[in-house]
Scaffold this motif. Structure first.
Motif, PDB file in Angstrom:
ATOM      1  N   LEU A   1       1.068   8.577  -5.873  1.00 50.03           N
ATOM      2  CA  LEU A   1       0.424   9.432  -5.243  1.00 50.03           C
ATOM      3  C   LEU A   1      -0.654   9.196  -4.016  1.00 50.03           C
ATOM      4  CD1 LEU A   1      -0.513  12.481  -4.482  1.00 50.03           C
ATOM      5  CD2 LEU A   1      -1.850  12.523  -6.530  1.00 50.03           C
ATOM      6  N   GLN A   2      -1.595   8.189  -4.725  1.00 50.11           N
ATOM      7  CA  GLN A   2      -2.564   7.870  -3.863  1.00 50.11           C
ATOM      8  C   GLN A   2      -1.908   6.863  -2.974  1.00 50.11           C
ATOM      9  OE1 GLN A   2      -5.785   8.584  -4.107  1.00 50.11           O
ATOM     10  NE2 GLN A   2      -5.080   9.616  -5.830  1.00 50.11           N
ATOM     11  N   GLY A   3      -0.941   6.153  -3.033  1.00 52.80           N
ATOM     12  CA  GLY A   3      -0.265   5.304  -1.988  1.00 52.80           C
ATOM     13  C   GLY A   3       0.318   6.375  -0.892  1.00 52.80           C
ATOM     14  N   ALA A   4       0.679   7.410  -1.289  1.00 55.07           N
ATOM     15  CA  ALA A   4       1.376   8.454  -0.280  1.00 55.07           C
ATOM     16  C   ALA A   4       0.220   9.092   0.498  1.00 55.07           C
ATOM     17  CB  ALA A   4       2.307   9.542  -1.041  1.00 55.07           C
ATOM     18  N   LEU A   5      -1.011   9.267   0.041  1.00 57.93           N
ATOM     19  CA  LEU A   5      -2.068   9.963   0.591  1.00 57.93           C
ATOM     20  C   LEU A   5      -2.473   8.900   1.702  1.00 57.93           C
ATOM     21  CD1 LEU A   5      -3.927  11.696  -2.278  1.00 57.93           C
ATOM     22  CD2 LEU A   5      -2.630  12.754  -0.415  1.00 57.93           C
ATOM     23  N   SER A   6      -2.616   7.513   1.334  1.00 55.95           N
ATOM     24  CA  SER A   6      -3.240   6.812   2.306  1.00 55.95           C
ATOM     25  C   SER A   6      -2.285   6.761   3.450  1.00 55.95           C
ATOM     26  CB  SER A   6      -3.173   5.281   1.420  1.00 55.95           C
ATOM     27  OG  SER A   6      -2.013   4.777   1.475  1.00 55.95           O
ATOM     28  N   ARG A   7      -1.121   6.916   3.518  1.00 55.86           N
ATOM     29  CA  ARG A   7      -0.115   6.576   4.430  1.00 55.86           C
ATOM     30  C   ARG A   7       0.194   8.028   5.289  1.00 55.86           C
ATOM     31  NH1 ARG A   7       2.962   4.330   0.476  1.00 55.86           N
ATOM     32  NH2 ARG A   7       4.674   5.779   0.891  1.00 55.86           N
ATOM     33  N   ALA A   8      -0.303   9.204   4.655  1.00 57.93           N
ATOM     34  CA  ALA A   8       0.277  10.529   5.219  1.00 57.93           C
ATOM     35  C   ALA A   8      -0.599  11.021   6.414  1.00 57.93           C
ATOM     36  CB  ALA A   8       0.147  11.443   4.087  1.00 57.93           C
ATOM     37  N   THR A   9      -0.249  11.761   7.219  1.00 57.70           N
ATOM     38  CA  THR A   9      -0.743  12.341   8.278  1.00 57.70           C
ATOM     39  C   THR A   9      -1.787  13.337   7.672  1.00 57.70           C
ATOM     40  OG1 THR A   9       0.839  14.222   8.629  1.00 57.70           O
ATOM     41  CG2 THR A   9       1.219  11.931  10.001  1.00 57.70           C
ATOM     42  N   GLU A  10      -2.428  13.906   8.359  1.00 56.18           N
ATOM     43  CA  GLU A  10      -3.636  14.711   8.074  1.00 56.18           C
ATOM     44  C   GLU A  10      -3.144  16.088   7.404  1.00 56.18           C
ATOM     45  OE1 GLU A  10      -6.835  14.215   7.451  1.00 56.18           O
ATOM     46  OE2 GLU A  10      -6.469  12.180   7.657  1.00 56.18           O
ATOM     47  N   SER A  11      -1.976  16.435   8.444  1.00 58.79           N
ATOM     48  CA  SER A  11      -1.404  17.751   8.020  1.00 58.79           C
ATOM     49  C   SER A  11      -0.727  17.649   6.586  1.00 58.79           C
ATOM     50  CB  SER A  11      -0.364  18.217   8.862  1.00 58.79           C
ATOM     51  OG  SER A  11       0.847  17.297   9.540  1.00 58.79           O
ATOM     52  N   THR A  12       0.150  16.577   6.491  1.00 57.20           N
ATOM     53  CA  THR A  12       0.988  16.280   5.237  1.00 57.20           C
ATOM     54  C   THR A  12       0.105  15.938   4.130  1.00 57.20           C
ATOM     55  OG1 THR A  12       2.660  15.508   6.331  1.00 57.20           O
ATOM     56  CG2 THR A  12       2.762  14.908   4.062  1.00 57.20           C
ATOM     57  N   LYS A  13      -1.133  15.362   4.311  1.00 59.46           N
ATOM     58  CA  LYS A  13      -2.019  15.098   3.275  1.00 59.46           C
ATOM     59  C   LYS A  13      -2.978  16.423   2.603  1.00 59.46           C
ATOM     60  CE  LYS A  13      -6.254  12.452   2.242  1.00 59.46           C
ATOM     61  NZ  LYS A  13      -7.413  11.482   3.013  1.00 59.46           N
ATOM     62  N   ALA A  14      -2.800  17.123   3.556  1.00 55.88           N
ATOM     63  CA  ALA A  14      -3.450  18.480   3.343  1.00 55.88           C
ATOM     64  C   ALA A  14      -2.537  19.417   2.321  1.00 55.88           C
ATOM     65  CB  ALA A  14      -4.064  19.330   4.438  1.00 55.88           C
TER      66      ALA A  14
END
Length: 265
Positions: free
Chosen positions: A96-109
């Motif tokens: 999860l943290q790895g995904a959040l670190s690479r995600a765009t702001e919209s996907t992260k939200a």
């Protein structure tokens, strides 16, 4: 139920049944053939069991109760038993943290909305009209009302545990920021395309398989369940409240335990 009868109708057409589909005339042989065809097509046992339940309800509706309950039992139709215990686990925190670190702001939200409010993908994508209301509710320590994109159109009130209100509020505010910049949480021509686009982005970030978007809901469910237990609730009550928060209703606590919590304890 409509999906079940459309499927049954298509099967009858392929088999060139001489009579139209009607609960008053359905025979045991026809139902056996349909059930076996569904199993041979690779449809899961649970889905076939649900379809037979729909058909039995229709049979009962036209007065064929004994035929539905006795003659058309799953065992008589050749449908094997299936466990109601799921195999899913809560999301792996490192993934999860790895995904959040690479995600765009919209996907992260969207990811954080699912993780901290227990939203389904569709509910997160459709949440634009509720974000300001959720911000006010969370700021006041109140439950949030999830209306848009819900399963079956059923609204639900989600009680966020005290420790989860701050990250939930941060997720909502991030989504509001995205909305103000691009007008949509996922810029797309249709809801279907938006869901597909978001799912593809999640998969590229590693949130797929056992760490799919539903594992985010499992993590939320685990947090809620443990919180209710810590407040002195019995296991039954804790599961009922968690089930309500997920939108399944308080009568499905055991099912929620088997499918959201059990494998991660």
């Amino acid at each position: 139920m409509q999906t079940t009868f459309r499927s049954l109708q298509a099967h009858a057409k392929r088999g060139r049944w001489s009579v139209s589909i009607d609960p008053e005339t359905l025979s045991l042989k026809q139902l056996k053939g349909y059930a076996q065809a569904r199993l041979d097509a690779g449809i899961s046992v649970r889905v076939v069991q649900n379809e037979m339940s729909h058909i039995r309800r229709a049979l009962e509706g036209v007065g064929r109760t004994q035929f539905a309950q006795d003659t058309c039992a799953n065992s008589a139709l050749g449908i094997p038993s299936a466990t109601r215990i799921g195999k899913g686990k809560v999301v792996d925190e490192n993934v999860l943290q790895g995904a959040l670190s690479r995600a765009t702001e919209s996907t992260k939200a969207l990811i954080e909305l699912s993780r901290h409010l227990g939203l389904r993908e569709r509910e997160a994508i459709c949440s634009a009209n509720s974000l300001r209301e959720w911000e006010r509710a969370l700021s006041a320590g109140q439950p949030v009302l999830v209306r848009d994109g819900t399963k079956g159109g059923r609204a639900r009130s989600v009680c966020i545990r005290p420790e989860g209100q701050s990250p939930a509020l941060a997720a909502v505010r991030s989504a509001i920021s995205v909305l103000s910049e691009q007008g949509q949480l996922v810029v797309s021509k249709s809801l279907k395309a938006a869901i597909e686009q978001h799912s593809d982005r999640m998969a590229r970030l590693g949130l797929k398989g056992e760490n799919s978007s539903h594992s985010l809901r499992r993590a939320f469910a685990m947090d809620q369940y443990k919180y209710y237990l810590s407040q002195g609730c019995s296991q039954k009550t804790a599961l009922a409240r968690t089930s309500n928060d997920l939108g399944h209703g308080d009568g499905r606590g055991r099912w929620v335990f088997n499918n959201y919590i059990r494998n991660s304890l």
